[in-house]
Design a protein around this motif. Structure first.
Motif, mmCIF file in Angstrom:
data_model
loop_
_atom_site.group_PDB
_atom_site.id
_atom_site.type_symbol
_atom_site.label_atom_id
_atom_site.label_comp_id
_atom_site.label_asym_id
_atom_site.label_seq_id
_atom_site.Cartn_x
_atom_site.Cartn_y
_atom_site.Cartn_z
ATOM 1 N N THR A 1 -2.821 7.004 -38.910
ATOM 2 C CA THR A 1 -3.496 6.679 -37.642
ATOM 3 C C THR A 1 -4.832 7.400 -37.554
ATOM 4 O O THR A 1 -4.929 8.586 -37.882
ATOM 5 N N TYR B 1 -13.608 -0.162 -36.407
ATOM 6 C CA TYR B 1 -12.365 0.567 -36.161
ATOM 7 C C TYR B 1 -12.403 1.170 -34.767
ATOM 8 O O TYR B 1 -13.465 1.287 -34.139
ATOM 9 N N ASP C 1 -6.297 3.199 -34.321
ATOM 10 C CA ASP C 1 -5.994 2.147 -35.291
ATOM 11 C C ASP C 1 -5.204 2.707 -36.473
ATOM 12 O O ASP C 1 -5.352 3.881 -36.851
#
Length: 278
Positions: A11, A43, A47
């Motif tokens: 992550t 991004y 994400d």
């Protein structure tokens, strides 16, 4: 947990000057840096991103979106880029090259040559290391494949006896020279079949499905060759084995089984000078 030498989905936690810091989502969050040059075009914080984790030039864990040619506990065919007084260095698709110590070389390596390499984690140093002593990393004491099973093979080297292969990344196998009907080379990754598991656990491998299992695909292959040749091939059950091998890449035994199947299904006629489509 962040594991060295493997792909992981992590992550995105935050962005800093050096790059993106990624986390593994554990209770005690482990973090690793993804340098800016590897970050995706778009991004958001939070994400998920798949990366490969290895050690940089200062032996610190680091993430990359580059794809290595080999991952932990696997084999690959790699080119030696350089040899120094410390050992050899292999091109494995990443900025930092893979180190192969002299003690892990089956024979002295030379820059520019290619070698089958196994990637493992040195428990003493926690570093990724390569080894060309592949026999140390395959084991036939307990065989996990059986007769007729379809397997993945990596060709390690060719001898007068045949082609030595690694089966499913676990076992040593051999394709006997009489069972090779196509051009294969060291480093080739192929689908193959288990012809036999011997009492001593040696594994015989063939590239075509053995026995009756190969009749149907070989028959279809011969039908395609017949159509491409205008409906006639100057080959029959009395043809020389070498001629059959050179023309179709099949053993005479496989060829006879296939045309026998086609003849029984009334798809071909076997003549004195060859086979013909009905």
């Amino acid at each position: 947990m962040i594991n060295i030498g493997q792909y992981q989905t992590l992550t995105i936690l935050r962005e800093t000057d050096p790059g993106l810091f990624l986390g593994d989502g554990e209770k005690e969050q482990n973090e690793i840096l993804l340098p800016h040059k590897y970050k995706p075009e778009t991004y958001e914080i939070g994400d998920k991103i798949e990366v490969f984790v290895y050690l940089d030039n200062e032996e610190r864990p680091i993430a990359t979106t580059l794809e290595p040619y080999v991952t932990l506990n696997e084999f690959a065919y790699l080119q030696c880029s350089d040899v120094t007084k410390y050992g050899a260095f292999m091109d494995w698709g990443l900025e930092k090259q893979l180190f192969v110590p002299f003690k892990e070389q089956a024979r002295p390596m030379t820059a520019g040559n290619w070698y089958i390499i196994y990637l493992y984690l040195d428990e003493k140093t926690d570093r990724l290391v390569g080894s060309s002593k592949t026999n140390c990393f395959v084991d036939n004491s307990t065989v996990t494949v059986e007769k007729y099973e379809k397997v993945d093979i990596l060709v390690t080297h060719l001898t007068e006896k045949g082609a030595n292969v690694i089966v499913n990344g676990k076992h040593h196998g051999l394709i006997y020279i009489d069972d090779i009907f196509e051009d294969i080379r060291t480093g080739d990754r192929l689908k193959a079949y288990v012809k036999k598991v011997r009492e001593d656990n040696k594994i015989d491998i063939v590239l075509q499905a053995p026995g009756y299992r190969s009749i149907e695909p070989n028959a279809n292959y011969i039908l395609d060759e017949l159509k491409a040749a205008g409906g006639f091939l100057p080959l029959h059950d009395k043809s020389d084995p070498e001629t059959i091998k050179n023309e179709l890449g099949l053993s005479k035994k496989s060829f006879k089984k296939a045309i026998g199947s086609l003849y029984k299904d009334k798809q071909i006629v076997i003549k004195s000078d060859g086979i013909e489509l009905v």
